[in-house]
Scaffold this motif. Structure first.
Motif, PDB file in Angstrom:
ATOM      1  N   ARG A  77       0.828  -1.207   0.000  1.00 34.99           N
ATOM      2  CA  ARG A  77       0.000   0.000   0.000  1.00 34.99           C
ATOM      3  C   ARG A  77       0.863   1.259   0.000  1.00 34.99           C
ATOM      4  O   ARG A  77       0.612   2.198  -0.762  1.00 34.99           O
ATOM      5  CB  ARG A  77      -0.916   0.013   1.232  1.00 34.99           C
ATOM      6  CG  ARG A  77      -1.993  -1.036   1.254  1.00 34.99           C
ATOM      7  CD  ARG A  77      -3.075  -0.684   2.282  1.00 34.99           C
ATOM      8  NE  ARG A  77      -2.518  -0.393   3.585  1.00 34.99           N
ATOM      9  CZ  ARG A  77      -2.314  -1.287   4.532  1.00 34.99           C
ATOM     10  NH1 ARG A  77      -2.599  -2.565   4.300  1.00 34.99           N
ATOM     11  NH2 ARG A  77      -1.818  -0.939   5.705  1.00 34.99           N
ATOM     12  N   THR A  78       1.870   1.261   0.863  1.00 31.70           N
ATOM     13  CA  THR A  78       2.702   2.461   1.009  1.00 31.70           C
ATOM     14  C   THR A  78       3.467   2.755  -0.277  1.00 31.70           C
ATOM     15  O   THR A  78       3.536   3.918  -0.711  1.00 31.70           O
ATOM     16  CB  THR A  78       3.679   2.292   2.177  1.00 31.70           C
ATOM     17  OG1 THR A  78       2.952   1.985   3.370  1.00 31.70           O
ATOM     18  CG2 THR A  78       4.480   3.565   2.401  1.00 31.70           C
ATOM     19  N   ALA A  81       1.121   4.174  -2.794  1.00 32.44           N
ATOM     20  CA  ALA A  81       0.771   5.553  -2.446  1.00 32.44           C
ATOM     21  C   ALA A  81       1.909   6.508  -2.794  1.00 32.44           C
ATOM     22  O   ALA A  81       1.676   7.611  -3.309  1.00 32.44           O
ATOM     23  CB  ALA A  81       0.439   5.645  -0.954  1.00 32.44           C
ATOM     24  N   SER A  84       1.885   6.989  -6.542  1.00 36.61           N
ATOM     25  CA  SER A  84       0.754   7.814  -6.972  1.00 36.61           C
ATOM     26  C   SER A  84       0.977   9.282  -6.641  1.00 36.61           C
ATOM     27  O   SER A  84       0.770  10.158  -7.490  1.00 36.61           O
ATOM     28  CB  SER A  84      -0.533   7.310  -6.311  1.00 36.61           C
ATOM     29  OG  SER A  84      -0.813   5.986  -6.683  1.00 36.61           O
ATOM     30  N   LEU A 137      -6.460   3.596  -1.299  1.00 36.51           N
ATOM     31  CA  LEU A 137      -5.317   4.129  -0.570  1.00 36.51           C
ATOM     32  C   LEU A 137      -5.559   5.517   0.009  1.00 36.51           C
ATOM     33  O   LEU A 137      -4.944   5.884   1.008  1.00 36.51           O
ATOM     34  CB  LEU A 137      -4.093   4.202  -1.496  1.00 36.51           C
ATOM     35  CG  LEU A 137      -3.666   2.909  -2.184  1.00 36.51           C
ATOM     36  CD1 LEU A 137      -2.436   3.169  -3.044  1.00 36.51           C
ATOM     37  CD2 LEU A 137      -3.380   1.816  -1.170  1.00 36.51           C
ATOM     38  N   PHE A 138      -6.437   6.310  -0.627  1.00 37.53           N
ATOM     39  CA  PHE A 138      -6.527   7.729  -0.271  1.00 37.53           C
ATOM     40  C   PHE A 138      -7.875   8.112   0.325  1.00 37.53           C
ATOM     41  O   PHE A 138      -8.358   9.219   0.120  1.00 37.53           O
ATOM     42  CB  PHE A 138      -6.215   8.592  -1.504  1.00 37.53           C
ATOM     43  CG  PHE A 138      -4.831   8.383  -2.036  1.00 37.53           C
ATOM     44  CD1 PHE A 138      -3.729   8.884  -1.365  1.00 37.53           C
ATOM     45  CD2 PHE A 138      -4.612   7.662  -3.198  1.00 37.53           C
ATOM     46  CE1 PHE A 138      -2.449   8.675  -1.839  1.00 37.53           C
ATOM     47  CE2 PHE A 138      -3.336   7.449  -3.691  1.00 37.53           C
ATOM     48  CZ  PHE A 138      -2.249   7.958  -3.006  1.00 37.53           C
TER      49      PHE A 138
END
Length: 531
Positions: A77-78, A81, A84, A137-138
């Motif tokens: 995930r990190t 992110a 992105s 993620l956001f």
């Protein structure tokens, strides 16, 4: 004579021999099991004094395996992110650079700049819907709901379940710009007819409109040569421009100057200068005509262009930036009051905009759908830390924050900057084009600076990168600990094949010898003994 079996002659030796044989047989079975399974025992009870250590080691290994699973998912995930948001920061920085470079050739870069900014805006919106393993993620703590609406709905609006129309970004910007410019596009000023002498420009008469939208006049005006200019002290104020006499004609270089004031209090100075020849479409010079009436008409026409040019390069650009900033502050959830954040909209009295309406969620698309918690203990309330909205346990006492939100102020600014470019860059090439482009470069450039200037999107990238590094370090430490604990556990639970085989051969030899002795003794009788 009655005999008590346990105390019969020779029974003690027989029982002891049987017990020893059984003990050796059990040892043989245990060693055979150890050899086949590789384990010292099939139960913790069989580990003896090592059982407590083995149980503690198993608990530690179980916890470490859980940490490893969480770290692996969090790292995925990190890293996504980071990728992105790096793209978001890159888009903001490169677009700002393109905007500044476009000042060298404004006419050629306005149209392409609009298209590029709109495409980049859509790309950023799509990027903010990135997900990993089905989790967004956001969206802060809300990983199941798509945090950002699709770009088409955000830009063009939608209709809700009750049939109510919700305005998108395009409508919100158009509403704000129209309220600022007025029907004449000159900042809600009223100018006398082009043939009127003297020339007059009057402020908006509605006090609610005048205080919030359009231009007001500065308190003074100046003029040189045969020209006169003054601003009345009445409210609404009026600018009056005339000649010193009915037959007077200005000389080349004679000019008038006055200022226009925005609702925020900033001022723009308008200067109109007389000349013998004028470039077509000029908004700063007017031609000296064959007579005073023709000269005044030329002055009036140039004044019209100056007012609309000032409005398009000052009011319209600021209105676009303000509307975009307001729009991207919107949120379905959370906010200072916990009921979402509603973008500011214009309220009308008849056809006149007179202020800003109370928040109404049934008028505007709310682009952000994720979690948006505020800390109400602070004054004013502030958004809680985005990176702490998600965390992963990496050790018995350690956690690492890995959360992110699409609506942090830095990302909102980048979105608003792209929107300002997409909607406010000039579409025509005239005397006001350069000033309008420069106003966009200033406003949008300031918003896009949030891509790289602190506090910035890049700061969030750095936070998440540090979080990823902490996850990697924790993973390395946990693996080393796991190896150590596993070695300790293996030393307790695992049987050495070499040692087991040696013991097994020893027991087999002893058992075989015992069987032989027992067999021989079982055949012994008085006859055999005498013979």
């Amino acid at each position: 004579m009655t005999t008590i079996t346990p105390f019969a002659a020779g029974s003690y030796i027989t029982n002891r021999n049987a017990s020893q044989l059984l003990t050796l047989k059990n040892q043989l079975n245990d060693l055979s099991n150890q050899l086949s399974s590789g384990q010292v025992s099939q139960t913790y009870g069989g580990l003896g004094s090592g059982r407590s250590t083995a149980l503690a080691a198993q608990a530690t290994l179980s916890a470490l395996n859980g940490y490893a699973s969480g770290i692996t998912a969090a790292q995925t995930r990190t890293n996504l992110a980071v990728t992105s948001l790096t793209q978001v920061a890159s888009i903001g920085t490169s677009t700002a650079s393109t905007l500044q470079n476009g000042l060298q050739s404004v006419a050629a870069n306005s149209v392409s700049g609009r298209a590029t900014a709109l495409a980049n805006l859509q790309t950023v919106l799509d990027t903010l819907n990135q997900s990993a393993a089905g989790n967004y993620l956001f969206g802060g703590t809300n990983t199941e709901t798509q945090p950002v609406l699709d770009a088409n709905t955000i830009l063009n609006g939608s209709t809700d379940s009750t049939g109510q129309t919700l305005d998108g970004l395009t409508d919100v910007i158009n509403e704000r710009v129209s309220a600022q410019l007025g029907t004449q596009g000159n900042g809600r000023l009223t100018q006398s007819a082009s043939t009127a002498i003297p020339i007059q420009v009057t402020e908006e008469s509605n006090p609610g409109t005048r205080g919030n939208f359009g231009f007001t006049l500065g308190s003074t005006a100046t003029a040189t040569g045969a020209l006169t200019a003054s601003v009345s002290s009445t409210v609404p104020a009026t600018l009056t421009v005339n000649l010193t006499s009915a037959s007077a004609q200005p000389a080349p270089g004679d000019s008038i100057s006055f200022s226009l004031v925005t609702p925020e209090g900033t001022s723009t100075t308008i200067t109109l200068t007389a000349a013998t020849s004028v470039v077509a479409g000029s908004n700063s010079t007017f031609a000296i005509g064959a007579n005073s009436a023709e000269t005044m008409k030329n002055l009036s026409d140039t004044l019209t262009k100056a007012l609309t040019g000032a409005a398009s390069s000052t009011l319209a650009v600021k209105a676009t930036a303000d509307a975009a900033t307001q729009f991207f502050s919107g949120s379905v959830n959370g906010g200072p009051g916990g009921n979402g954040v509603i973008p500011q909209r214009v309220v009308y009295s008849g056809t006149n905009p007179v202020g800003y309406a109370s928040p109404d969620p049934n008028t505007t698309v709310l682009w952000y759908q994720g979690e948006n918690t505020y800390d109400t203990s602070k004054t004013p309330p502030e958004p809680t830390s985005a990176i702490d909205t998600q965390s992963v346990q990496v050790s018995a006492t350690g956690t690492v924050g890995t959360g992110a939100r699409a609506n942090t102020p830095e990302i909102q600014n980048v979105l608003a900057g792209l929107a300002t470019m997409a909607y406010a860059l000039p579409t025509t090439n005239d005397a006001s084009t350069y000033n309008t482009y420069q106003a966009v470069a200033t406003k949008a450039g300031g918003l896009l600076a949030s891509a790289s200037q602190t506090p910035s999107v890049q700061d969030t990238v750095t936070q998440l990168t540090i979080a990823s590094a902490r996850l990697s370090n924790a993973s390395t430490t946990n693996k080393a600990t796991q190896n150590t604990v596993q070695n300790t556990l293996d030393g307790i639970e695992q049987a050495s094949p070499e040692e087991v085989i040696t013991k097994l051969l020893d027991v087999q030899n002893r058992l075989q010898a015992s069987y032989q002795v027992t067999s021989t003794l079982s055949k012994l009788s008085l006859v055999n003994y005498i013979s």
